[in-house]
Motif scaffolding. Structure first.
Motif, mmCIF file in Angstrom:
data_model
loop_
_atom_site.group_PDB
_atom_site.id
_atom_site.type_symbol
_atom_site.label_atom_id
_atom_site.label_comp_id
_atom_site.label_asym_id
_atom_site.label_seq_id
_atom_site.Cartn_x
_atom_site.Cartn_y
_atom_site.Cartn_z
ATOM 1 N N ASP A 215 -5.140 -2.276 -0.041
ATOM 2 C CA ASP A 215 -6.091 -1.190 0.212
ATOM 3 C C ASP A 215 -7.382 -1.357 -0.589
ATOM 4 O OD1 ASP A 215 -5.287 0.710 2.124
ATOM 5 O OD2 ASP A 215 -3.879 1.664 0.735
ATOM 6 N N PHE B 258 -7.834 -0.367 -3.639
ATOM 7 C CA PHE B 258 -8.051 0.857 -4.424
ATOM 8 C C PHE B 258 -7.807 0.653 -5.922
ATOM 9 C CE2 PHE B 258 -6.493 3.547 -0.538
ATOM 10 C CZ PHE B 258 -7.698 3.322 0.111
ATOM 11 N N ARG C 132 -8.118 17.071 14.308
ATOM 12 C CA ARG C 132 -7.378 17.531 15.493
ATOM 13 C C ARG C 132 -7.663 19.021 15.692
ATOM 14 N NH1 ARG C 132 -3.786 14.970 18.571
ATOM 15 N NH2 ARG C 132 -3.412 13.312 17.070
ATOM 16 N N GLY D 188 -12.851 4.476 17.857
ATOM 17 C CA GLY D 188 -13.979 3.885 17.135
ATOM 18 C C GLY D 188 -13.507 3.193 15.864
ATOM 19 N N PRO E 273 -9.085 2.248 14.965
ATOM 20 C CA PRO E 273 -8.416 0.974 15.266
ATOM 21 C C PRO E 273 -8.870 -0.175 14.356
ATOM 22 C CG PRO E 273 -9.181 2.037 17.285
ATOM 23 C CD PRO E 273 -9.724 2.839 16.146
ATOM 24 N N LEU F 185 -11.440 6.063 -0.339
ATOM 25 C CA LEU F 185 -11.023 5.390 0.905
ATOM 26 C C LEU F 185 -12.215 4.883 1.700
ATOM 27 C CD1 LEU F 185 -8.183 7.088 0.627
ATOM 28 C CD2 LEU F 185 -8.166 6.853 3.085
ATOM 29 N N THR G 35 -11.154 0.551 5.718
ATOM 30 C CA THR G 35 -12.019 1.306 6.643
ATOM 31 C C THR G 35 -13.484 0.893 6.479
ATOM 32 O OG1 THR G 35 -10.444 3.117 6.733
ATOM 33 C CG2 THR G 35 -12.691 3.616 7.429
ATOM 34 N N LEU H 211 -8.738 15.334 19.740
ATOM 35 C CA LEU H 211 -9.227 14.673 18.514
ATOM 36 C C LEU H 211 -10.742 14.590 18.553
ATOM 37 C CD1 LEU H 211 -7.196 11.464 17.607
ATOM 38 C CD2 LEU H 211 -7.146 13.692 16.517
ATOM 39 N N THR I 225 -9.527 0.081 11.191
ATOM 40 C CA THR I 225 -8.853 0.196 9.880
ATOM 41 C C THR I 225 -7.563 -0.624 9.887
ATOM 42 O OG1 THR I 225 -9.797 2.384 9.463
ATOM 43 C CG2 THR I 225 -7.768 1.846 8.273
ATOM 44 N N ILE I 226 -6.810 -0.506 10.978
ATOM 45 C CA ILE I 226 -5.513 -1.202 11.023
ATOM 46 C C ILE I 226 -5.716 -2.707 11.216
ATOM 47 C CG2 ILE I 226 -3.343 -1.431 12.311
ATOM 48 C CD1 ILE I 226 -3.243 1.572 12.511
ATOM 49 N N PRO J 130 -11.327 9.518 19.594
ATOM 50 C CA PRO J 130 -10.710 8.304 19.037
ATOM 51 C C PRO J 130 -11.340 7.033 19.629
ATOM 52 C CG PRO J 130 -9.328 9.241 20.768
ATOM 53 C CD PRO J 130 -10.497 10.173 20.614
ATOM 54 N N LEU K 280 0.845 -1.204 0.000
ATOM 55 C CA LEU K 280 0.000 0.000 0.000
ATOM 56 C C LEU K 280 0.870 1.240 0.000
ATOM 57 C CD1 LEU K 280 -0.373 1.775 2.904
ATOM 58 C CD2 LEU K 280 -1.416 -0.361 3.595
ATOM 59 N N VAL K 281 0.327 2.295 -0.562
ATOM 60 C CA VAL K 281 0.966 3.614 -0.503
ATOM 61 C C VAL K 281 0.083 4.482 0.390
ATOM 62 C CG1 VAL K 281 1.767 5.614 -1.805
ATOM 63 C CG2 VAL K 281 1.931 3.326 -2.817
ATOM 64 N N GLN K 282 0.688 5.003 1.454
ATOM 65 C CA GLN K 282 -0.084 5.777 2.418
ATOM 66 C C GLN K 282 -0.616 7.066 1.782
ATOM 67 O OE1 GLN K 282 -0.739 4.514 5.407
ATOM 68 N NE2 GLN K 282 -1.898 6.297 6.084
ATOM 69 N N SER K 283 -1.884 7.376 2.058
ATOM 70 C CA SER K 283 -2.501 8.636 1.616
ATOM 71 C C SER K 283 -2.528 9.608 2.794
ATOM 72 C CB SER K 283 -3.946 8.404 1.195
ATOM 73 O OG SER K 283 -4.006 7.699 0.018
HETATM 74 N N1 LIG Z 1 -3.294 3.971 1.889
HETATM 75 C C1 LIG Z 1 -4.124 4.383 2.860
HETATM 76 N N2 LIG Z 1 -4.014 5.619 3.350
HETATM 77 C C2 LIG Z 1 -4.864 6.022 4.327
HETATM 78 C C3 LIG Z 1 -5.821 5.135 4.876
HETATM 79 C C4 LIG Z 1 -5.922 3.840 4.318
HETATM 80 O O1 LIG Z 1 -6.792 3.017 4.700
HETATM 81 N N3 LIG Z 1 -5.037 3.487 3.322
HETATM 82 N N4 LIG Z 1 -6.605 5.533 5.955
HETATM 83 C C5 LIG Z 1 -6.285 6.772 6.662
HETATM 84 C C6 LIG Z 1 -5.221 6.662 7.703
HETATM 85 N N5 LIG Z 1 -5.212 5.420 8.498
HETATM 86 C C7 LIG Z 1 -4.656 4.325 7.946
HETATM 87 O O2 LIG Z 1 -3.921 4.361 7.026
HETATM 88 C C8 LIG Z 1 -5.612 5.427 9.870
HETATM 89 C C9 LIG Z 1 -6.174 6.547 10.459
HETATM 90 C C10 LIG Z 1 -6.481 6.542 11.829
HETATM 91 C C11 LIG Z 1 -6.251 5.422 12.603
HETATM 92 C C12 LIG Z 1 -6.513 5.411 14.070
HETATM 93 O O3 LIG Z 1 -6.357 4.393 14.706
HETATM 94 N N6 LIG Z 1 -6.867 6.541 14.661
HETATM 95 C C13 LIG Z 1 -7.017 6.663 16.089
HETATM 96 C C14 LIG Z 1 -6.517 8.033 16.503
HETATM 97 C C15 LIG Z 1 -5.039 8.155 16.223
HETATM 98 C C16 LIG Z 1 -4.492 9.549 16.485
HETATM 99 O O4 LIG Z 1 -4.169 9.831 17.628
HETATM 100 O O5 LIG Z 1 -4.365 10.326 15.516
HETATM 101 C C17 LIG Z 1 -8.485 6.502 16.474
HETATM 102 O O6 LIG Z 1 -9.346 6.871 15.666
HETATM 103 O O7 LIG Z 1 -8.709 6.003 17.566
HETATM 104 C C18 LIG Z 1 -5.722 4.314 11.998
HETATM 105 C C19 LIG Z 1 -5.406 4.318 10.651
HETATM 106 C C20 LIG Z 1 -5.793 7.820 5.673
HETATM 107 N N7 LIG Z 1 -4.775 7.285 4.833
#
Ligand SMILES: Nc1nc2c(c(=O)[nH]1)N[C@@H](CN(C=O)c1ccc(C(=O)N[C@@H](CCC(=O)O)C(=O)O)cc1)CN2
Length: 296
Positions: free
Chosen positions: A119, A121, A236, A264, A267, A170, A142, A242, A269-270, A262, A94-97
């Protein structure tokens, strides 16, 4: 007062299932391999990528991050993706966005092999999702994680009126397709939806899913009593706090269940990314994966 949907706890259960699947794969000599490409120095992306690496390590996925400076060219990243597409040790890429402005995200996303597109995509995988094709293909993590949360919470979808706000690749677009596939009646609102129309739609919705990046876009007074609210926004504030796209304090007075920010959707997504990585590894090695996550 609404039930608070604990994304952290559901993600923990999902990671336990993924860990067990990774162990099964390892017994067959397969170690799932994930490569994350991070371009530039967006501070939030750096945190998310680090969290992906840590979570991967805990479940036994072999993850590494390849970093490029913000000045990197599209050509050098495309050459790296091509090499990773050929690398037998790599199951998921994956390439982070977001990517820096000189990058065309469509070109980058289409360069990743559809079989390693963790992803979901790649246009081929998106096309399969919208065409409701059978068989395995990756779906954006997500919205897929949100489907897992809704199932975990016992939220019925068939025949329900669902409002999705935001139409990104996304979240909003694949979310629409997944909900339609679950036989819901889905409305996709976006930045051109007049605010009065948005509020009318929200009042009719049994489930409202908001992914816009607009703080407090949805208030409790916009909601139907007993609605389920899924807040995908992560904003933020100046004081460092947040918040999501939904005004949590008023919405939680009206909704029957709501996700916090945060803790919901984030976590999930990962955890879902790891789930998809392990599934792709199973696909590459022709190993049938048990869909045990459906019962978490
Ligand atoms: N290639 C991708 N880029 C991005 C994705 C994606 O799915 N693929 N999603 C988002 C970023 N993202 C994962 O990449 C992501 C965002 C937020 C969280 C998360 O656990 N957030 C916490 C708060 C964290 C904080 O302190 O900022 C929460 O909501 O509890 C996980 C993954 C955009 N880019």
């Amino acid at each position: 007062m609404a039930k608070i949907i604990d994304g952290k706890a559901i993600a923990k259960k999902l990671r336990a299932v993924v860990k067990a699947q990774t162990e099964q794969l390892k017994q067959k000599g397969v170690i799932p391999g994930l490569v994350v490409i991070l371009i530039g120095n967006d501070p939030a992306s750096e945190i998310y990528v680090r969290n992906k690496e840590r979570a991967a390590e805990k479940v036994g996925v072999n993850a590494r991050t390849i970093k490029y400076p913000a000045s990197a060219t599209e050509a050098e990243v495309l050459a790296k993706i091509e090499a990773l597409n050929q690398d037998e040790q790599v199951d998921a890429i994956l390439v982070q966005s977001p990517m820096p402005a000189q990058f065309n995200s469509e070109v980058i996303q289409a360069a990743i092999s559809p079989a390693k597109d963790v992803d979901g995509f790649h246009p081929l995988n998106i096309g399969k999702l919208f065409a409701n094709r059978s068989g395995y293909y990756p779906v954006a993590n997500t919205p897929r994680g949100i489907m897992t949360m809704l199932k975990h919470e016992g939220v019925a979808l068939a025949g329900k009126n669902i409002l999705v706000v935001g139409r990104s690749i996304l979240v909003g677009r694949p979310m629409f397709a997944l909900l339609e596939r679950a036989n819901a009646t889905v409305t996709l609102a976006h930045r051109y939806t007049p605010i009065d129309t948005l509020k009318l739609l929200a009042q009719q919705a049994d489930v409202v899913i908001v992914a816009t990046g607009v703080v407090n876009l949805i208030q409790g007074s916009d909601l139907k009593a007993g609605a389920v609210v899924i807040d995908v926004g992560i904003n933020r504030l100046a004081d460092g706090k947040l918040v999501g796209d939904v005004d949590f304090s008023s919405a939680s007075q009206v909704a029957s269940a709501i996700t916090p920010v945060p803790g919901g959707v984030g976590p999930m997504t990962i955890a879902t990314l790891l789930q998809t990585t392990v599934e792709l590894a199973g696909q590459h090695h022709d190993i049938e994966m048990e869909q045990a996550w459906q019962n978490i």
